[in-house]
Write a protein that holds these residues in place. Structure first.
Motif, PDB file in Angstrom:
ATOM      1  N   THR A  55       2.006   6.236 -19.587  1.00  0.00           N
ATOM      2  CA  THR A  55       2.345   4.714 -19.803  1.00  0.00           C
ATOM      3  C   THR A  55       3.760   4.596 -20.448  1.00  0.00           C
ATOM      4  OG1 THR A  55       0.997   4.854 -21.951  1.00  0.00           O
ATOM      5  CG2 THR A  55       0.049   3.958 -20.149  1.00  0.00           C
ATOM      6  N   SER A  56       4.415   5.827 -20.776  1.00  0.00           N
ATOM      7  CA  SER A  56       5.639   5.702 -21.507  1.00  0.00           C
ATOM      8  C   SER A  56       6.724   5.256 -20.464  1.00  0.00           C
ATOM      9  CB  SER A  56       6.042   7.279 -21.680  1.00  0.00           C
ATOM     10  OG  SER A  56       6.198   8.065 -20.460  1.00  0.00           O
ATOM     11  N   TRP A  57       7.736   4.637 -21.199  1.00  0.00           N
ATOM     12  CA  TRP A  57       8.685   3.978 -20.234  1.00  0.00           C
ATOM     13  C   TRP A  57       9.276   4.653 -19.153  1.00  0.00           C
ATOM     14  CZ3 TRP A  57      13.855   4.963 -19.315  1.00  0.00           C
ATOM     15  CH2 TRP A  57      14.444   5.991 -20.135  1.00  0.00           C
ATOM     16  N   PRO A  58       9.610   6.079 -19.154  1.00  0.00           N
ATOM     17  CA  PRO A  58      10.173   6.448 -18.069  1.00  0.00           C
ATOM     18  C   PRO A  58       9.305   6.186 -16.805  1.00  0.00           C
ATOM     19  CG  PRO A  58      10.629   8.094 -19.887  1.00  0.00           C
ATOM     20  CD  PRO A  58       9.429   6.902 -20.312  1.00  0.00           C
ATOM     21  N   PHE A  59       7.806   6.467 -16.986  1.00  0.00           N
ATOM     22  CA  PHE A  59       7.093   6.371 -15.885  1.00  0.00           C
ATOM     23  C   PHE A  59       6.935   5.136 -15.270  1.00  0.00           C
ATOM     24  CE2 PHE A  59       5.685  10.795 -17.633  1.00  0.00           C
ATOM     25  CZ  PHE A  59       6.091  11.439 -16.418  1.00  0.00           C
ATOM     26  N   GLN A  60       6.610   4.062 -16.295  1.00  0.00           N
ATOM     27  CA  GLN A  60       6.577   2.840 -16.037  1.00  0.00           C
ATOM     28  C   GLN A  60       7.816   2.395 -15.249  1.00  0.00           C
ATOM     29  OE1 GLN A  60       3.785   0.577 -16.924  1.00  0.00           O
ATOM     30  NE2 GLN A  60       2.755   2.516 -17.051  1.00  0.00           N
ATOM     31  N   LEU A  61       9.003   2.539 -15.793  1.00  0.00           N
ATOM     32  CA  LEU A  61      10.191   2.086 -14.856  1.00  0.00           C
ATOM     33  C   LEU A  61      10.079   2.602 -13.538  1.00  0.00           C
ATOM     34  CD1 LEU A  61      13.100   0.812 -15.038  1.00  0.00           C
ATOM     35  CD2 LEU A  61      13.948   3.060 -15.994  1.00  0.00           C
ATOM     36  N   ALA A  62       9.715   4.035 -13.532  1.00  0.00           N
ATOM     37  CA  ALA A  62       9.654   4.599 -12.086  1.00  0.00           C
ATOM     38  C   ALA A  62       8.724   4.157 -11.307  1.00  0.00           C
ATOM     39  CB  ALA A  62       9.575   6.046 -12.253  1.00  0.00           C
ATOM     40  N   ALA A 115       0.683  -1.151   0.003  1.00  0.00           N
ATOM     41  CA  ALA A 115       0.055   0.013   0.143  1.00  0.00           C
ATOM     42  C   ALA A 115       0.936   1.178   0.043  1.00  0.00           C
ATOM     43  CB  ALA A 115      -0.879   0.175   1.201  1.00  0.00           C
ATOM     44  N   VAL A 116       1.984   1.146   0.951  1.00  0.00           N
ATOM     45  CA  VAL A 116       2.778   2.303   0.841  1.00  0.00           C
ATOM     46  C   VAL A 116       3.533   2.706  -0.501  1.00  0.00           C
ATOM     47  CG1 VAL A 116       4.995   3.204   1.787  1.00  0.00           C
ATOM     48  CG2 VAL A 116       3.380   2.366   3.142  1.00  0.00           C
ATOM     49  N   GLY A 117       3.964   1.474  -1.159  1.00  0.00           N
ATOM     50  CA  GLY A 117       4.511   1.678  -2.375  1.00  0.00           C
ATOM     51  C   GLY A 117       3.674   2.040  -3.575  1.00  0.00           C
ATOM     52  N   VAL A 118       2.396   1.531  -3.701  1.00  0.00           N
ATOM     53  CA  VAL A 118       1.431   2.051  -4.541  1.00  0.00           C
ATOM     54  C   VAL A 118       1.191   3.745  -4.604  1.00  0.00           C
ATOM     55  CG1 VAL A 118      -0.834   1.902  -5.450  1.00  0.00           C
ATOM     56  CG2 VAL A 118       0.364  -0.229  -4.971  1.00  0.00           C
ATOM     57  N   ALA A 119       0.997   4.041  -3.359  1.00  0.00           N
ATOM     58  CA  ALA A 119       0.824   5.474  -3.143  1.00  0.00           C
ATOM     59  C   ALA A 119       2.008   6.365  -3.154  1.00  0.00           C
ATOM     60  CB  ALA A 119       0.290   5.745  -1.495  1.00  0.00           C
ATOM     61  N   ALA A 120       2.982   5.815  -2.775  1.00  0.00           N
ATOM     62  CA  ALA A 120       4.337   6.656  -3.056  1.00  0.00           C
ATOM     63  C   ALA A 120       4.944   6.608  -4.512  1.00  0.00           C
ATOM     64  CB  ALA A 120       5.355   5.912  -2.092  1.00  0.00           C
ATOM     65  N   SER A 121       4.701   5.536  -5.081  1.00  0.00           N
ATOM     66  CA  SER A 121       4.975   5.597  -6.744  1.00  0.00           C
ATOM     67  C   SER A 121       4.355   6.499  -7.342  1.00  0.00           C
ATOM     68  CB  SER A 121       4.768   3.945  -7.144  1.00  0.00           C
ATOM     69  OG  SER A 121       5.775   3.120  -6.426  1.00  0.00           O
ATOM     70  N   ALA A 122       2.899   6.524  -7.234  1.00  0.00           N
ATOM     71  CA  ALA A 122       2.112   7.455  -7.804  1.00  0.00           C
ATOM     72  C   ALA A 122       2.355   8.790  -7.640  1.00  0.00           C
ATOM     73  CB  ALA A 122       0.470   7.158  -7.568  1.00  0.00           C
ATOM     74  N   THR A 123       2.702   9.164  -6.284  1.00  0.00           N
ATOM     75  CA  THR A 123       2.985  10.422  -5.817  1.00  0.00           C
ATOM     76  C   THR A 123       4.177  10.713  -6.603  1.00  0.00           C
ATOM     77  OG1 THR A 123       1.812  10.140  -3.847  1.00  0.00           O
ATOM     78  CG2 THR A 123       3.494  11.944  -4.014  1.00  0.00           C
ATOM     79  N   GLY A 124       5.316   9.948  -6.434  1.00  0.00           N
ATOM     80  CA  GLY A 124       6.487  10.320  -7.114  1.00  0.00           C
ATOM     81  C   GLY A 124       6.640  10.414  -8.620  1.00  0.00           C
ATOM     82  N   CYS A 125       5.742   9.523  -9.431  1.00  0.00           N
ATOM     83  CA  CYS A 125       5.591   9.895 -10.769  1.00  0.00           C
ATOM     84  C   CYS A 125       4.860  11.304 -11.050  1.00  0.00           C
ATOM     85  CB  CYS A 125       4.626   8.764 -11.496  1.00  0.00           C
ATOM     86  SG  CYS A 125       5.262   7.159 -11.682  1.00  0.00           S
ATOM     87  N   ALA A 126       4.059  11.654 -10.410  1.00  0.00           N
ATOM     88  CA  ALA A 126       3.467  13.174 -10.558  1.00  0.00           C
ATOM     89  C   ALA A 126       4.659  14.259 -10.254  1.00  0.00           C
ATOM     90  CB  ALA A 126       2.422  13.396  -9.639  1.00  0.00           C
ATOM     91  N   LEU A 127       5.467  14.013  -9.117  1.00  0.00           N
ATOM     92  CA  LEU A 127       6.449  14.871  -8.975  1.00  0.00           C
ATOM     93  C   LEU A 127       7.607  14.551  -9.815  1.00  0.00           C
ATOM     94  CD1 LEU A 127       6.932  14.278  -4.917  1.00  0.00           C
ATOM     95  CD2 LEU A 127       5.951  16.342  -5.826  1.00  0.00           C
ATOM     96  N   GLY A 128       7.876  13.492 -10.440  1.00  0.00           N
ATOM     97  CA  GLY A 128       8.961  13.613 -11.368  1.00  0.00           C
ATOM     98  C   GLY A 128       8.562  14.130 -12.737  1.00  0.00           C
ATOM     99  N   SER A 129       7.200  14.140 -12.958  1.00  0.00           N
ATOM    100  CA  SER A 129       6.979  14.880 -14.339  1.00  0.00           C
ATOM    101  C   SER A 129       7.055  16.431 -13.896  1.00  0.00           C
ATOM    102  CB  SER A 129       5.341  14.449 -14.573  1.00  0.00           C
ATOM    103  OG  SER A 129       4.516  14.955 -13.715  1.00  0.00           O
ATOM    104  N   TRP A 130       6.900  16.815 -12.951  1.00  0.00           N
ATOM    105  CA  TRP A 130       7.036  18.275 -12.608  1.00  0.00           C
ATOM    106  C   TRP A 130       8.547  18.627 -12.604  1.00  0.00           C
ATOM    107  CZ3 TRP A 130       9.006  20.195  -8.055  1.00  0.00           C
ATOM    108  CH2 TRP A 130       8.728  21.745  -7.686  1.00  0.00           C
ATOM    109  N   GLY A 131       9.242  17.817 -12.012  1.00  0.00           N
ATOM    110  CA  GLY A 131      10.651  18.079 -11.835  1.00  0.00           C
ATOM    111  C   GLY A 131      11.578  17.838 -13.035  1.00  0.00           C
ATOM    112  N   ALA A 132      11.185  17.030 -14.088  1.00  0.00           N
ATOM    113  CA  ALA A 132      12.102  16.793 -15.129  1.00  0.00           C
ATOM    114  C   ALA A 132      12.395  18.123 -16.065  1.00  0.00           C
ATOM    115  CB  ALA A 132      11.335  15.882 -16.240  1.00  0.00           C
ATOM    116  N   PRO A 133      11.637  19.179 -16.188  1.00  0.00           N
ATOM    117  CA  PRO A 133      11.872  20.156 -16.830  1.00  0.00           C
ATOM    118  C   PRO A 133      13.198  21.064 -16.199  1.00  0.00           C
ATOM    119  CG  PRO A 133       9.742  20.017 -17.116  1.00  0.00           C
ATOM    120  CD  PRO A 133      10.114  18.852 -16.208  1.00  0.00           C
TER     121      PRO A 133
END
Length: 743
Positions: free
Chosen positions: A263-270, A212-230
Motif C-alpha cells: 500500500t506504499s505510494w510507489p505501488f499505489q501509483l504504479a 480486466a486486462v488492466g487489473v491483471a496486468a497491473s498486479a503482475t507489474g507490481c510484483a515484477l517491479g518489487s523484484w526489479g527495483a534492487p
C-alpha cells in the motif's frame, strides 16, 4: 451487467492472443513505474550513514545557503540557494565554543569544527551565527556530502524522466493495440449490432475487457517491479549514475509489513497508472467500436477504408501545430532554451505524438514511393497499401522508437558537440594545469608568456525582483593574462578593464550594458555592488561571469591557463610548469587533451540515462510489433489460403509476409526520421541564432551543426525489423499448425 462480464470473460479466454500485447505492455509499464517509484522513494529518504569527518557529538558549520527576499505576487517571500564557498567559523565563536569543551578542527578544510559538548549548550552559544549539526546530520560536513546530494538529484531527474517516458509509450502501445483489436473485430461487433446490441453495450464490453486486462496486468507489474527495483539500483551504481551507498528497498518503506509495503505510494501509483493506461487506451477504441453498424457484418472486402476519423485528424493536426509553434516561439523568444536538457527531452514528445496520431494518413504517401521488383514485390506493396491499418499499426512503434532515438540522442550529442567546439574556439592557451588549491612559485617559468590562475566560483543576482538566480563564474587574478590566454566572445566592453569593483556578465543577464551597476551576492554569501566591465555573447550557455579573486571568497585556484612564448618547447614548458606548481592532484596537459577530458561529446551519465530511455522505448516497440503481427496472423488464414490456391508456394508466402513487415518498418523509419529532422532542425536553428555576428572567435563553436546518431538509430531499426519479420512469419506458421487460419 452480468451478461457483459460473462461476454468479456469469454472473449478474453477465446481471444487471448489479441490481448496478449496489451497485457504485456501494461504489465511492463507498471513494473517500470513501480521500480522508478521505489527508486525515487529511496532517493527522497537516503540511508543515514555514519559521519566520516567528525566523531564528536556536535558539529558547528557555517551557513551554506544564501537567503534573499523576493517578490511573489503581492507578497514577499524568501528564496534560498546553496553557496559554493561558505565563510569559516569566525574566531570569536571558536573562542566561545572552546569554553564549552574541546574543539576539533580539520586543517585541510577549516569550514567546520567538532565540539565535545552538549548540543543544547552549543546551540545556546551559537544562536543564528552558524549551523549546529547532531546525529546523522553531521554527514553534511563530510567532504563528499555535496557530491552525493548532486548525484541523488541526478537519480531523481533520470528516474522521473524514465517513468514519464514509460507511461507515454505504454499509453501509446495500449491504445494502438486496442485500436487494432477493434479493426480486426469489426465483423464481430457488426454481428452484435445486428443481434440487437446497442452502441453503449459494445463500448461497455470493450471497456470491461480493458478493465480486466488492466487489473491483471497491473498486479503482475507490481510484483515484477518489487523484484526489479534492487536490480535497477545496482545498474545505476554500476553506470556511475547513483552513489555507491544507494540502495532500493523492494517494499518502498524502510520497515514495513507485507501488507503496508503493497500500500506504499510507489505501488499505489504504479497500479492505478496501469489501470488508467489500460482504460485510456481503450477509450478511443471503444468509441470507434460503438460507431460500427450492423452492415459491417456483411462486409467481405479486406481493403481498409475510413482509416482515420476526423477527431483523430484534428487532434493530430493540433499537436503538430503545437509542436511546431512551440519550437518557433522558443526560437523567437529564447533560442538557448532549446539547448537545455529539460526542453530537448520533453518537447519532441509533442511532435512524436502528432506523427503517431497521423500515422494512418501519412503511411500511404510513403508507401507510394516504395518500388519493389517482381510479382512478390508488387503484392507486398499493394497488400501494405490495402491494409493500411495493419501497416500503420506496425509502422507506429518504429516511428516512435526512431524519433526518440534520433531526437534525444541527436539533441544531446549536437548540444555537447557545440559546447565542446565553442570551448575549443575560446581557448587560446597551449597548456592547462588543473588540481585542487593550486599555487605557483614566485620565480618565472621558462618558455611561458602568460599565466592565468583562476578559481571556480559563483555569483547570485535577484532577477526582476522575483527570483534568486545562480550564475557560474570564474575568478581571475590578472585580467590581462585572461585576455592573453582566451578568446572570449566579447560583444561590448573589454575584459582587461575587470577589477575588484567590476564584473564580466553575458547577454542572458537582465542588466547587461557596460557601465551598469549590479547588486550581486558572491560565492561566500557577501552582498556587493559591481560595475559591468564587459559583456559576453550568450553562446550555448557555458559563458559564465568573471570576477577577480577579491570577489571569490575562499575559492581555491583549480586551473592555470598557460600561453607559451613563440618557439618554446611544449615538453620543456610542461616540466617547468609542473615543477613550479604545488597543490593536490596536479596535472599539466595540453589544451587539446584538457578539452577532450572536460568536454566530451556526451557525458557518460547522460548517455547511460538516454540509453535507458531508448531501451524502454525499444522494448515497448518490440512488444507492440510482436502483438500486432501475431494478431494480424490470426485473422489472415483465408487470404493466405487464397494465395496458396493461386499457385504461390509456402516460401513465397513467407517472403511476402517478411516483405510486408519490412515495408511497414521502412515506412515507420522514414516518418521517424522526418520527426527527427524537425526536432534537430530546431536545435540547428537555435545554434545559428545564438552565433554572434562579430567578435574574435565568437560563436564559431556554434557552427558545428547537428549530429545524427546513425549507429543508435540503425540498431533500433534493426531490432524492430527482426521482431516484425520474425513474429510475422512465425505467427502465420503457428496459426497454420494450430488450425487458426490453416494455409
Amino acid at each position: 451487467m452480468l451478461t457483459t462480464l460473462a461476454s468479456a470473460w469469454a472473449n478474453l479466454r477465446t481471444r487471448r492472443h489479441l490481448f496478449a500485447g496489451a497485457f504485456v505492455a501494461v504489465a511492463l509499464g507498471v513494473a517500470l513505474v513501480a521500480s522508478m517509484g521505489l527508486g525515487l522513494a529511496a532517493a527522497a529518504d537516503p540511508p543515514a550513514g555514519k559521519p566520516q569527518r567528525f566523531a564528536q557529538p556536535v558539529v558547528v558549520m557555517p551557513h551554506d545557503t544564501l537567503t534573499v527576499e523576493v517578490d511573489r505576487g503581492p507578497h514577499r517571500a524568501l528564496d534560498s540557494k546553496k553557496i559554493p564557498h561558505p565563510q569559516p567559523v569566525d574566531k570569536e565563536l571558536l573562542r566561545e565554543l572552546a569554553e564549552l569543551g574541546t574543539v576539533h578542527r580539520d586543517h585541510l578544510a577549516p569550514d567546520a569544527v567538532g565540539v565535545d559538548a552538549s548540543a543544547a549548550a552549543v546551540r545556546e552559544v551559537v544562536g543564528d551565527r552558524a549551523q549546529v549539526l547532531t546525529g546523522a546530520a553531521r554527514r553534511l560536513a563530510d567532504p563528499g556530502a555535496e557530491r552525493d546530494a548532486q548525484a541523488v538529484v541526478a537519480v531523481r531527474a533520470m528516474l522521473g524522466t524514465a517513468g514519464g517516458v514509460s507511461a507515454f509509450v505504454a499509453v501509446f502501445v495500449t491504445a494502438s493495440t486496442f485500436a487494432f483489436v477493434v479493426a480486426l473485430r469489426r465483423r464481430e461487433f457488426g454481428l452484435l449490432r445486428l443481434a440487437g446490441a446497442t452502441p453503449g453495450r459494445v463500448r461497455r464490453q470493450l471497456f470491461t475487457e480493458a478493465l480486466a486486462v488492466g487489473v491483471a496486468a497491473s498486479a503482475t507489474g507490481c510484483a515484477l517491479g518489487s523484484w526489479g527495483a534492487p536490480l535497477l539500483a545496482r545498474a545505476l551504481i554500476d553506470n556511475g549514475i547513483a552513489p555507491p551507498w544507494f540502495t532500493v528497498s523492494c517494499t518502498g518503506t524502510p520497515q514495513s509489513t507485507s501488507w503496508t509495503s503493497w500500500t506504499s505510494w510507489p505501488f499505489q501509483l504504479a497500479f492505478w497508472t496501469g489501470l488508467f493506461v489500460a482504460v485510456a487506451g481503450a477509450w478511443a477504441a471503444s468509441r470507434r467500436a460503438g460507431r460500427i453498424g450492423p452492415v459491417e457484418a456483411l462486409r467481405d472486402a479486406d481493403v481498409d477504408t475510413d482509416v482515420m476519423p476526423w477527431s483523430r485528424r484534428i487532434v493530430g493536426a493540433a499537436l503538430l501545430a503545437l509542436g511546431l509553434g512551440l519550437t518557433v516561439h522558443t526560437l523567437w523568444s529564447d533560442p538557448s532554451a532549446l539547448l537545455k536538457r529539460k526542453t530537448y527531452t520533453t518537447q519532441p514528445m509533442i511532435l512524436i505524438t502528432a506523427a503517431t496520431a497521423l500515422a494512418p494518413l501519412l503511411v500511404r504517401p510513403v508507401l507510394r514511393m516504395i518500388r519493389l521488383p517482381g510479382a512478390v514485390g508488387l503484392l507486398v506493396r499493394e497488400n501494405a497499401a490495402a491494409s493500411v491499418r495493419r501497416t500503420a499499426a506496425v509502422a507506429a512503434p518504429v516511428l516512435v522508437t526512431v524519433a526518440l532515438a534520433g531526437s534525444l540522442m541527436g539533441s544531446a550529442e549536437s548540444v555537447s558537440a557545440a559546447k565542446a567546439q565553442e570551448a575549443s574556439e575560446q581557448t587560446n592557451s597551449q597548456l592547462i594545469a588543473t588540481g585542487d588549491d593550486l599555487s605557483l612559485a614566485r620565480r618565472p617559468v621558462p618558455g611561458v608568456a602568460a599565466l592565468c590562475p583562476s578559481a571556480s566560483t559563483a555569483v547570485f543576482v535577484r532577477e526582476e525582483g522575483t527570483t534568486l538566480l545562480r550564475s557560474e563564474a570564474r575568478a581571475v587574478s590578472d585580467p590581462a593574462a585572461l585576455a592573453a590566454t582566451s578568446r572570449l566572445p566579447v560583444v561590448s566592453g573589454d575584459i582587461r578593464h575587470l577589477d575588484d569593483r567590476s564584473i564580466v556578465v553575458n547577454e542572458e543577464w537582465e542588466h547587461h550594458r557596460v557601465g551598469d551597476r549590479l547588486t550581486v551576492w558572491l560565492g561566500d554569501g557577501r552582498r556587493t555592488t559591481l560595475r559591468v566591465a564587459a559583456v559576453l555573447a550568450h553562446g550555448t550557455g557555458d559563458n559564465g561571469a568573471y570576477v577577480t579573486m577579491a570577489n571569490a571568497g575562499a575559492a581555491p585556484v583549480d586551473r592555470i591557463d598557460v600561453r607559451l612564448t613563440p618557439g618554446a618547447s611544449p615538453a620543456a614548458a610542461t616540466d617547468a610548469l609542473r615543477a613550479a606548481t604545488s597543490g593536490h592532484d596536479v596535472r599539466v596537459r595540453t589544451a587539446a587533451a584538457w578539452l577532450d577530458a572536460t568536454h566530451p561529446r556526451v557525458k557518460p551519465q547522460t548517455r547511460q540515462g538516454m540509453l535507458l530511455l531508448l531501451g524502454i522505448a525499444l522494448t515497448y516497440a518490440a512488444i507492440s510489433l510482436a502483438g500486432t503481427q501475431l494478431m494480424a496472423a490470426s485473422v489472415r488464414g483465408r487470404e493466405l489460403r487464397a494465395l496458396r490456391r493461386a499457385g504461390a508456394t509456402r516460401a513465397q508466402v513467407r517472403l511476402m509476409l517478411a516483405g510486408e513487415a519490412l515495408v511497414a518498418v521502412a515506412a515507420g523509419t522514414a516518418l521517424g526520421l522526418a520527426v527527427t529532422a524537425l526536432n534537430l532542425g530546431g536545435i540547428a536553428a537555435a545554434l545559428g541564432l545564438l552565433s554572434p555576428e562579430s567578435g574574435a572567435g565568437a560563436g564559431a563553436g556554434l557552427e558545428a551543426g547537428v549530429v545524427v546518431p546513425w549507429g543508435v538509430v540503425s540498431s533500433a531499426v534493426g531490432v524492430c525489423a527482426v521482431v516484425a519479420v520474425g513474429t510475422g512469419v512465425l505467427g502465420a506458421g503457428w496459426g497454420r499448425r494450430n488450425g487458426v487460419g490453416e494455409w
